[in-house]
Structures are given as structure tokens and as C-alpha cells.
Design an enzyme around this catalytic site. Structure first.
Site, PDB file in Angstrom:
ATOM      1  CE  LYS A   1      -9.840  -6.371 -23.632  1.00  0.00           C
ATOM      2  NZ  LYS A   1     -10.768  -5.266 -23.410  1.00  0.00           N
TER       3      LYS A   1
ATOM      4  N   GLY B   1       0.842  -1.199   0.000  1.00  0.00           N
ATOM      5  CA  GLY B   1       0.000   0.000   0.000  1.00  0.00           C
ATOM      6  C   GLY B   1       0.865   1.232   0.000  1.00  0.00           C
TER       7      GLY B   1
ATOM      8  CB  CYS C   1       5.457  -4.029   0.260  1.00  0.00           C
ATOM      9  SG  CYS C   1       6.404  -2.513   0.094  1.00  0.00           S
ATOM     10  CE1 TYR C   2       1.127   1.059   5.626  1.00  0.00           C
ATOM     11  CE2 TYR C   2      -0.563  -0.644   5.485  1.00  0.00           C
ATOM     12  CZ  TYR C   2      -0.085   0.527   6.048  1.00  0.00           C
ATOM     13  OH  TYR C   2      -0.813   1.155   7.030  1.00  0.00           O
TER      14      TYR C   2
ATOM     15  CG  HIS D   1       5.839  -5.651  -4.629  1.00  0.00           C
ATOM     16  ND1 HIS D   1       4.556  -5.511  -4.133  1.00  0.00           N
ATOM     17  CD2 HIS D   1       6.512  -4.548  -4.250  1.00  0.00           C
ATOM     18  CE1 HIS D   1       4.464  -4.358  -3.496  1.00  0.00           C
ATOM     19  NE2 HIS D   1       5.636  -3.752  -3.542  1.00  0.00           N
TER      20      HIS D   1
ATOM     21  CD  GLU E   1       2.919  -8.354  -5.579  1.00  0.00           C
ATOM     22  OE1 GLU E   1       3.673  -9.139  -4.971  1.00  0.00           O
ATOM     23  OE2 GLU E   1       2.649  -7.220  -5.140  1.00  0.00           O
TER      24      GLU E   1
ATOM     25  CG  ASP F   1     -13.573  -5.904 -21.669  1.00  0.00           C
ATOM     26  OD1 ASP F   1     -12.906  -6.910 -21.968  1.00  0.00           O
ATOM     27  OD2 ASP F   1     -13.098  -4.765 -21.576  1.00  0.00           O
TER      28      ASP F   1
END
Ligand code: XMP
Length: 519
Positions: free
Chosen positions: A375, A57, A84-85, A176, A178, A234
Site C-alpha cells: 500500500k 517456501g 530458507c527453502y 529471512h 527481508e 489503488d
């Protein structure tokens, strides 16, 4: 939620990467849900997660109003991973301290792994000297470990790049995992899911479809829902999900605003009416839009006019189905973060009109089943639903359509030139083997005339710009190095076949600093 599979709960502290954590977990076939940091404990207990991830964050843990989660999450006996945060929040809640770094770390950093079990199991073997390259994005770091914790990795600027309390199965990463730039990031997450949380890799797109259809049914009850179908990936996926959920109680409205590409109207009819049998309402509003756009050259003004007119027509349609109480939209995750932010609106770059707008002016409750997806994941859902490839592999197309690809005033003549040029580009790109690498490829009509010579005659005609970009989610993009032969064919064909064009140029700008669309 799938009650059989109590997946991972992600607690969101507002990081731009939170959805990426969810995506990585889905890629590992584990179910997950994202909830805000202040989710009440009872809801967490009801979800009964196998593990919790505290996201990163933008805040600093000691600053007034810094978000914090319920401390009891750390005492539930389930594994928790703070990123992280999230790591700093965990340290703070458990009595450790967090300090501002003298040197901030953004981007690549090398981290040395001290402890090769648990979270880092099997990783040091693949990493030279127990070092891995990671993606850092922080100003603060954990200084004093909470009781029972040990440091399990460090970097040059951060003595605690990862920590763990093994008996309590609580872990933190300063970097991170991810983000693709973290080598072995997927392995670290996989270790957390399968070695530590004991998750089952049982989630799939098929389960997404099943859960979403059930959720739509639950939300709608006996009500009806209206959905704006543009023919893009979408909204098409949303329309088919709704149709599977509630059949004829879903009304799809397809507005032809006169700003569509060649063949689009026919394709929507063929696929959605004739093939998928959706309850389709067609509104031919070409005249209305072109009339409103007459003489307007300012990009934001064009967008506003188109957005407003769309809302007006859509509202009119909705009123004709007076008992409709729900509106479905194909909002994706990147739409959400470009239009909103954790602490209020971020800088508005362009007014993307499929986020916001409609629900505020209409008295309809919003359903956004794709809100957490990227997407390419939506495309996978589309394939799972049996939507033909001509729609599923379609490139994104902006709501304001060709109007934002005609620099200057929009009129029939210009639309015609652009449509023809765009169709040639599309045909040539489709034939080439670069198509899968391309996020978007389109033509833009410029409001300048230049001199040319055709046969023996001087010409003074328009310029077409070709824009071909690669991107993961539209938030950043790079121009594609198209082979010269393809560029040559496109250019030749456009100049020879499209009346009014005598010059073609190639756009070599990335986003940022440019945007993908020209307006
Ligand atoms: P930009 O031009 O902002 O575009 O770099 C990023 C992505 O968003 C698409 N785009 C839109 N999509 N309504 C939409 O639904 C809009 O108003 C809109 N404007 C841009 C664009 O095509 C690209 O994929």
C-alpha cells in the site's frame, strides 16, 4: 522490463515473504521481478539478471512434489542467494543434504557470524560478539554442505545458518533477511546486491511508472480497457496509469452503490473528472443496491449481494463499450495472498471481491499493474503521478463500503447515522497529529439500543463503535492508543450532533484474532 537495468530475478517457492524480498530490493533502488520456481531457463536468460534470489517456501525439499528450479541457474555464473527453502533447494541441487530439525525454529534466534566478508561485510562491527538477531521460520536445515561450500554462520539449533561458495558467488541463508525482525537484514541484502551482484541503485518510483505505462501500452495494443474506479488509492492509481498509457481508450466506471462515505461522490468528480480529466462514467445505483440489501443482516450475504450487483452493473457498462477486451484492477499484494495461496486456495477469511469474481464471469483479460506492490508503495506511485494528496493519503475502504460497518440490516436511516458519525471521526482524526500512524479509522453502527439521558429525558438509541488501527498491510493490525482527549471530543461530538446515537464505545481488538472490519 527495463532492458537497461537487468536487475534481480526472484524465484518464488511460495513463501509468504517473497513479496517482501521484492519490496526490500526496491527500497534499495534496484529493479527486480518475481517469477514462479518453474520459470524456463530461456526466460531467465532473456531477463539476463545481475543476480538471482531463491525465495523461501512452505514445502520440505524431499517431500513428493516439492518445487525445484532448473539446476542450470546455479551454473550460469551469476550470483545466487537462497533464502530458507531456497537455500535448501540449492544445497540439494548441488549434492548437499537437508535434514528435518529435531527442534523447529520459528521467530527470533541469535546467529553467530563466522565469515565477515561478502554477504556479511560490515555487519559484525555493528553486532555485539559477531551475533545478530534474526527471524527464523523453518523445520528443515542444511546438514551436509555441497562441495566447495563453507558454513559462514550458525545458531544454537542450526550449525549451518548461512553458507557460501565464494568463487561461484552462491550463498544461502537459513533465516529471512527481508523481515524487519532480522537486524542488519537490509545490510545483508544490500551486500548481495551491490558487493556481490554489482547492481546499480538506479530504480525509482519514476522508473516504475515509466515501465508500467510502457507495459500497459504494449499489452493493450490498439484495444480499449475498462477500469472500476472506487475513489480509493489503488483503483485511482490504476486509473491514472491507464490514462497516461492510453488516454481516452481507458474507460473508468465509478459506481455509486449508496454505501459510500460522506462527500465521496463529489470528491471523485472533483479529482478525476475536473482535475485529472479521466474518461469517467458515473453509474448511480444507490436505489438498486439498497433495494437488494433490504432485510439482509448476514455479513457474507451482504457481501455477496453487493459483489454480484457490482459485477452485473459493471458487465452492463462493459457491454455498452462492446469492443473492450481488457479489465484493469487495483489488486495489491496483500489482496492476492489473503485470497489465494501457492498450493490452492487458503482459508477464505472474507470474500474480498476485488480479487477473482469479475474476470471469471466476464470475458475480459485482466491487467493488474499494482499486483506486486504494498500500500505505501502505491501511495508513492500516486504522488509520482500527481494525484492529489486527498486521494493518495486516503485510508483503505472496503469494496462493500458502509454495508460492512453497519452490523445488521442496511437502510437509509442507518446509513445516515453512520455517515454523520464517521464524518465527525474523520474530521477529528485529520486534525490530530496521530493521522500518519493510522491505517484505518472508522465508525461502526451497532444493532443495539441502549438507555441514555439527554436533558431531562430518557433516550433509547443506537451505539457507535470507533475502530482505529495501525497496520503495515492490513494483514495484521493493532488498535491505536488514541489520546483520551481526542476520544473524548469524538464521543462528545457524535452523541451531541448525530441524531439517534446516545453512546460511543472504543474497539480495542487486534487482528488477529479480530478482523479490521466488523463484518
Ligand atoms: P479485514 O476486515 O479482513 O480487512 O481485516 C483487511 C483490509 O481489507 C479491507 N477490506 C476490503 N477491501 N474489499 C476490499 O477492497 C473488501 O471486500 C474488503 N473487506 C475488507 C479492510 O478495510 C482492511 O483494510
Amino acid at each position: 522490463m527495463d532492458v537497461e537495468n537487468h536487475g534481480i530475478l526472484i524465484i518464488d517457492f511460495g513463501s509468504q515473504y517473497t513479496q517482501l524480498i521484492a519490496r526490500r530490493i526496491r527500497e534499495l533502488h534496484v529493479y527486480c521481478e518475481i517469477h514462479p520456481f518453474n520459470i524456463p531457463l530461456v526466460e531467465i536468460e532473456a531477463f539476463n539478471p545481475r543476480g538471482v534470489i531463491l525465495s523461501g517456501g512452505p514445502a520440505s525439499i524431499y517431500e513428493p512434489g516439492a518445487p525445484q528450479c532448473d539446476r542450470s541457474i546455479l551454473a550460469m555464473g551469476i550470483p545466487v542467494l537462497g533464502i530458507c527453502y531456497g537455500m535448501q533447494a540449492m544445497a540439494h541441487l548441488l549434492g548437499g543434504t537437508v535434514a528435518g530439525s529435531s527442534q523447529r525454529e520459528y521467530g527470533h534466534a541469535m546467529v553467530t557470524i563466522d565469515e565477515t566478508a561478502d554477504l556479511f561485510q560490515g555487519i559484525s562491527a555493528g553486532a555485539g560478539n559477531g551475533q545478530i538477531s534474526v527471524w527464523m521460520s523453518h523445520g528443515d536445515h542444511v546438514e551436509q554442505l555441497p562441495e566447495g561450500f563453507e558454513s559462514i554462520a550458525y545458531s544454537e539449533n542450526c550449525s549451518v545458518a548461512a553458507f557460501g561458495n565464494f568463487p561461484r558467488r552462491l550463498y544461502g541463508l537459513q533465516f529471512h533477511p527481508e523481515v524487519v525482525h532480522t537486524s542488519h537484514g537490509a545490510n545483508i541484502l544490500s551486500n548481495f546486491l551491490f558487493e556481490i551482484c554489482d547492481c546499480e541503485p538506479s530504480w525509482s518510483m519514476e522508473s516504475f511508472v515509466r515501465q508500467t505505462v510502457e507495459e500497459i501500452r504494449r499489452t493493450l495494443g490498439h484495444d480499449r480497457v475498462i477500469c472500476a474506479l472506487s475513489g480509493g488509492v489503488d483503483s485511482s492509481v490504476v486509473a491514472v496509469l491507464l490514462h497516461q498509457a492510453v488516454g481516452e481508450r481507458s474507460i473508468c466506471v465509478f459506481v455509486n452503490n449508496g454505501l459510500l462515505r460522506e462527500g465521496e461522490v463529489e470528491s471523485v468528480f472533483r479529482v478525476f473528472r475536473d482535475h485529472m480529466h479521466l474518461n469517467l462514467r458515473y453509474v448511480d445505483a444507490e436505489e438498486i443496491f439498497l433495494e437488494k440489501l433490504k432485510g439482509v443482516a448476514d455479513p457474507e450475504k451482504k457481501r455477496r449481494i453487493i459483489g454480484n450487483e457490482f459485477v452485473y452493473l459493471f458487465e452492463r457498462e462493459a457491454r455498452q463499450h462492446g469492443d473492450v477486451r481488457f479489465l484493469a484492477q487495483g489488486t495489491l499484494y496483500p489482496d492476492v495472498i489473503e485470497s489465494t495461496s501457492f498450493r490452492g486456495p487458503s482459508a477464505r477469511i472474507k470474500s474480498h471481491h476485488n480479487v477473482g469474481g469479475l474476470p471469471e464471469t466476464m470475458n475480459l483479460r485482466l491487467i493488474e499493474p499494482l499486483r506486486e506492490l504494498f500500500k505505501d508503495e502505491v501511495r508513492e506511485v500516486g504522488r509520482e503521478l500527481g494525484i492529489p494528496e486527498e486521494i493518495v493519503s486516503r485510508q483503505p475502504f472496503p469494496g462493500p463500503g458502509l454495508a460492512v460497518r453497519i452490523v445488521g440490516e442496511v437502510n437509509r436511516e442507518r446509513l445516515q447515522m453512520l455517515r454523520e458519525a464517521d464524518a465527525i471521526l474523520t474530521q477529528e482524526i485529520a486534525k490530530s497529529d496521530v493521522y500518519p500512524e493510522i491505517w484505518q479509522s472508522f465508525a461502526v453502527l451497532l444493532p443495539v439500543k441502549t438507555v441514555g439521558v439527554m436533558g431531562d429525558a430518557r433516550t433509547y438509541e443506537h451505539v457507535i463503535a470507533i475502530r482505529v488501527v495501525s497496520s503495515l498491510d492490513g494483514m495484521t493490525a493493532d488498535w491505536v492508543r488514541l489520546p483520551y482527549e481526542i476520544l473524548g471530543t469524538i464521543s462528545n461530538r457524535i452523541v451531541n450532533e448525530v441524531q439517534g446515537i446516545n453512546r460511543v464505545v472504543y474497539d480495542m481488538s487486534s487482528k488477529p484474532p479480530s478482523t479490521i472490519e466488523w463484518e
